[in-house]
Design a protein around this motif. Structure first.
Motif, PDB file in Angstrom:
ATOM      1  N   PRO A 182      53.095  28.082  50.870  1.00 58.52           N
ATOM      2  CA  PRO A 182      54.175  28.959  50.385  1.00 58.52           C
ATOM      3  C   PRO A 182      53.844  29.643  49.063  1.00 58.52           C
ATOM      4  O   PRO A 182      54.229  30.788  48.842  1.00 58.52           O
ATOM      5  N   GLU A 183      53.130  28.952  48.200  1.00 62.95           N
ATOM      6  CA  GLU A 183      52.783  29.550  46.909  1.00 62.95           C
ATOM      7  C   GLU A 183      51.827  30.726  47.085  1.00 62.95           C
ATOM      8  O   GLU A 183      51.933  31.739  46.395  1.00 62.95           O
ATOM      9  N   GLN A 184      50.902  30.594  48.028  1.00 58.82           N
ATOM     10  CA  GLN A 184      49.971  31.684  48.278  1.00 58.82           C
ATOM     11  C   GLN A 184      50.680  32.897  48.860  1.00 58.82           C
ATOM     12  O   GLN A 184      50.378  34.038  48.507  1.00 58.82           O
ATOM     13  N   ILE A 185      51.669  32.639  49.725  1.00 56.17           N
ATOM     14  CA  ILE A 185      52.434  33.743  50.293  1.00 56.17           C
ATOM     15  C   ILE A 185      53.263  34.434  49.213  1.00 56.17           C
ATOM     16  O   ILE A 185      53.438  35.659  49.215  1.00 56.17           O
ATOM     17  N   ALA A 186      53.772  33.674  48.261  1.00 48.40           N
ATOM     18  CA  ALA A 186      54.608  34.241  47.199  1.00 48.40           C
ATOM     19  C   ALA A 186      53.793  35.034  46.191  1.00 48.40           C
ATOM     20  O   ALA A 186      54.350  35.846  45.444  1.00 48.40           O
ATOM     21  N   ARG A 187      52.473  34.794  46.146  1.00 46.32           N
ATOM     22  CA  ARG A 187      51.627  35.486  45.164  1.00 46.32           C
ATOM     23  C   ARG A 187      50.448  36.165  45.854  1.00 46.32           C
ATOM     24  O   ARG A 187      49.289  35.912  45.548  1.00 46.32           O
ATOM     25  N   LEU A 188      50.766  37.039  46.766  1.00 46.14           N
ATOM     26  CA  LEU A 188      49.719  37.748  47.505  1.00 46.14           C
ATOM     27  C   LEU A 188      49.050  38.778  46.605  1.00 46.14           C
ATOM     28  O   LEU A 188      49.707  39.508  45.865  1.00 46.14           O
ATOM     29  N   ASN A 189      47.736  38.838  46.713  1.00 42.98           N
ATOM     30  CA  ASN A 189      46.960  39.819  45.949  1.00 42.98           C
ATOM     31  C   ASN A 189      46.115  40.605  46.954  1.00 42.98           C
ATOM     32  O   ASN A 189      45.019  40.214  47.318  1.00 42.98           O
ATOM     33  N   ILE A 190      46.683  41.703  47.423  1.00 44.89           N
ATOM     34  CA  ILE A 190      46.055  42.504  48.467  1.00 44.89           C
ATOM     35  C   ILE A 190      45.434  43.744  47.854  1.00 44.89           C
ATOM     36  O   ILE A 190      46.086  44.479  47.102  1.00 44.89           O
ATOM     37  N   ARG A 191      44.173  43.974  48.184  1.00 44.92           N
ATOM     38  CA  ARG A 191      43.466  45.156  47.694  1.00 44.92           C
ATOM     39  C   ARG A 191      43.227  46.145  48.840  1.00 44.92           C
ATOM     40  O   ARG A 191      43.045  45.741  49.993  1.00 44.92           O
ATOM     41  N   ARG A 192      43.248  47.425  48.506  1.00 47.97           N
ATOM     42  CA  ARG A 192      43.001  48.461  49.494  1.00 47.97           C
ATOM     43  C   ARG A 192      41.619  49.062  49.285  1.00 47.97           C
ATOM     44  O   ARG A 192      41.210  49.330  48.155  1.00 47.97           O
ATOM     45  N   ARG A 193      40.928  49.269  50.407  1.00 51.06           N
ATOM     46  CA  ARG A 193      39.619  49.915  50.374  1.00 51.06           C
ATOM     47  C   ARG A 193      39.691  51.182  51.221  1.00 51.06           C
ATOM     48  O   ARG A 193      40.079  51.130  52.386  1.00 51.06           O
ATOM     49  N   ASP A 194      39.350  52.313  50.618  1.00 51.13           N
ATOM     50  CA  ASP A 194      39.449  53.594  51.306  1.00 51.13           C
ATOM     51  C   ASP A 194      38.119  53.992  51.932  1.00 51.13           C
ATOM     52  O   ASP A 194      37.038  53.674  51.419  1.00 51.13           O
ATOM     53  N   HIS A 195      38.238  54.723  53.053  1.00 50.21           N
ATOM     54  CA  HIS A 195      37.064  55.264  53.734  1.00 50.21           C
ATOM     55  C   HIS A 195      37.330  56.721  54.087  1.00 50.21           C
ATOM     56  O   HIS A 195      38.477  57.135  54.267  1.00 50.21           O
ATOM     57  N   LEU A 196      36.269  57.480  54.179  1.00 47.17           N
ATOM     58  CA  LEU A 196      36.342  58.902  54.533  1.00 47.17           C
ATOM     59  C   LEU A 196      37.315  59.651  53.628  1.00 47.17           C
ATOM     60  O   LEU A 196      38.184  60.408  54.082  1.00 47.17           O
ATOM     61  N   GLY A 197      37.156  59.435  52.339  1.00 51.10           N
ATOM     62  CA  GLY A 197      37.973  60.158  51.374  1.00 51.10           C
ATOM     63  C   GLY A 197      39.419  59.749  51.342  1.00 51.10           C
ATOM     64  O   GLY A 197      40.282  60.509  50.903  1.00 51.10           O
ATOM     65  N   GLY A 198      39.720  58.546  51.819  1.00 52.40           N
ATOM     66  CA  GLY A 198      41.094  58.060  51.781  1.00 52.40           C
ATOM     67  C   GLY A 198      41.857  58.238  53.072  1.00 52.40           C
ATOM     68  O   GLY A 198      43.051  57.920  53.137  1.00 52.40           O
ATOM     69  N   ILE A 199      41.205  58.707  54.121  1.00 49.44           N
ATOM     70  CA  ILE A 199      41.879  58.868  55.413  1.00 49.44           C
ATOM     71  C   ILE A 199      42.136  57.514  56.059  1.00 49.44           C
ATOM     72  O   ILE A 199      43.188  57.262  56.642  1.00 49.44           O
ATOM     73  N   LEU A 200      41.165  56.623  55.953  1.00 46.98           N
ATOM     74  CA  LEU A 200      41.289  55.286  56.527  1.00 46.98           C
ATOM     75  C   LEU A 200      41.458  54.267  55.408  1.00 46.98           C
ATOM     76  O   LEU A 200      40.771  54.338  54.388  1.00 46.98           O
ATOM     77  N   HIS A 201      42.361  53.321  55.613  1.00 49.88           N
ATOM     78  CA  HIS A 201      42.620  52.285  54.623  1.00 49.88           C
ATOM     79  C   HIS A 201      42.379  50.916  55.241  1.00 49.88           C
ATOM     80  O   HIS A 201      42.860  50.623  56.340  1.00 49.88           O
ATOM     81  N   GLU A 202      41.650  50.069  54.522  1.00 46.22           N
ATOM     82  CA  GLU A 202      41.474  48.670  54.900  1.00 46.22           C
ATOM     83  C   GLU A 202      42.123  47.818  53.820  1.00 46.22           C
ATOM     84  O   GLU A 202      41.920  48.054  52.631  1.00 46.22           O
ATOM     85  N   TYR A 203      42.882  46.811  54.252  1.00 44.80           N
ATOM     86  CA  TYR A 203      43.552  45.920  53.317  1.00 44.80           C
ATOM     87  C   TYR A 203      42.975  44.521  53.444  1.00 44.80           C
ATOM     88  O   TYR A 203      42.843  43.999  54.550  1.00 44.80           O
ATOM     89  N   GLN A 204      42.641  43.936  52.291  1.00 45.50           N
ATOM     90  CA  GLN A 204      42.030  42.609  52.274  1.00 45.50           C
ATOM     91  C   GLN A 204      42.560  41.818  51.086  1.00 45.50           C
ATOM     92  O   GLN A 204      43.034  42.385  50.088  1.00 45.50           O
ATOM     93  N   HIS A 205      42.472  40.500  51.203  1.00 47.76           N
ATOM     94  CA  HIS A 205      42.807  39.655  50.067  1.00 47.76           C
ATOM     95  C   HIS A 205      41.752  39.826  48.984  1.00 47.76           C
ATOM     96  O   HIS A 205      40.548  39.903  49.273  1.00 47.76           O
ATOM     97  N   ALA A 206      42.181  39.892  47.772  1.00 47.40           N
ATOM     98  CA  ALA A 206      41.242  39.969  46.657  1.00 47.40           C
ATOM     99  C   ALA A 206      40.473  38.665  46.560  1.00 47.40           C
ATOM    100  O   ALA A 206      41.005  37.576  46.805  1.00 47.40           O
ATOM    101  N   ALA A 207      39.198  38.766  46.197  1.00 50.24           N
ATOM    102  CA  ALA A 207      38.356  37.574  46.119  1.00 50.24           C
ATOM    103  C   ALA A 207      38.838  36.673  44.989  1.00 50.24           C
ATOM    104  O   ALA A 207      39.276  37.133  43.956  1.00 50.24           O
TER     105      ALA A 207
END
Length: 255
Positions: free
Chosen positions: A230-255
């Motif tokens: 539950p603590e991890q869900i309450a403190r999500l740290n999601i980063r976005r990575r763009d491709h093709l100039g921002g047309i495509l977005h990938e979302y991942q947990h920050a390391a």
């Protein structure tokens, strides 16, 4: 020894394509005279559909049962800023929705399309993908040699019906999604730029994008285990990575 009811059920199970009238006729050939309605009632009480079509394989059931051995392909068209029309051939695996962009050309001649079939055969062989069927439409850009190359590789080509895109729905859906998420939002300069964008989208589609047809998994990666802390869900740290100039977005947990 069989009662009439047991015999009817035996014949029905051993000959699943027979309807109740065919079963009734077989009984008459055996000298067993009963009403056709009696045969109907015996089947209904046993939970067996008396209709002749009860065992006919629908197209949907064929696709589900053969998914591991099915490929589908289709052409899509893209237009560059100069007005040139480029034809792209893509294939998709039914089992896991993995897509392969096979190339783009302004002139889909018989020789070019046939060479694409040879390249596809080698690619599938290297990947250990044992395909038995390939679904395609009746587009005139597919030469007879395209089918011949695949037949030599023991891949049977199955043609979809005329004006029946739902018979090739999985690849048609991917083409629609590719247009909406990529091509309709990108200014294509030339063939090289188109291939770069398509191969980037191919990687995105195979490795990151969830597909509803496979329970929102990704073609090359299963879904991760749900987060239980539950603590991890309450403190999500999601980063976005763009491709093709921002047309495509990938979302991942920050390391």
């Amino acid at each position: 020894m069989h009662s009439i009811g047991a015999l009817v059920l035996r014949l029905a199970r051993e000959n699943p394509s027979w309807g109740y009238r065919r079963l009734h006729g077989e009984l008459l050939v055996l000298g067993i005279k009963v009403a056709a309605s009696t045969v109907w009632e015996i089947l209904r009480e046993a939970g067996i559909d008396p209709a002749p079509e009860r065992a006919c394989s629908t197209w949907a059931s064929f696709l589900r049962s053969q998914a591991d051995a099915l490929l589908a392909c289709d052409f899509l068209e893209a237009v560059t800023l100069t007005g040139a029309r480029l034809h792209v051939l893509a294939v998709i695996e039914h089992a896991n929705h993995r897509v392969r962009v096979l190339g783009a050309t302004a002139h889909p001649t018989a020789a070019r399309v046939t060479q694409v079939a040879r390249n596809l055969e080698m690619d599938l062989d290297d990947a250990g993908c044992r395909v038995k069927y390939l679904i395609r439409d009746r587009d005139g850009k597919f030469p007879a040699l395209f089918d011949a190359v695949l037949n030599d590789a023991r891949v049977e080509v199955v043609l979809s019906g005329i004006r029946m895109p739902r018979m090739n729905a999985i690849v048609e859906r991917w083409v629609q999604t590719c247009r909406r998420e990529l091509l309709d939002r990108t200014l294509i300069w030339n063939q090289r730029h188109l291939l770069h964008a398509l191969h980037e989208y191919e990687r995105f589609s195979n490795e990151h994008r969830p597909h509803q047809g496979i329970m929102n998994a990704r073609p090359l990666h299963p879904l991760p285990a749900p987060i239980a802390d539950p603590e991890q869900i309450a403190r999500l740290n999601i980063r976005r990575r763009d491709h093709l100039g921002g047309i495509l977005h990938e979302y991942q947990h920050a390391a």
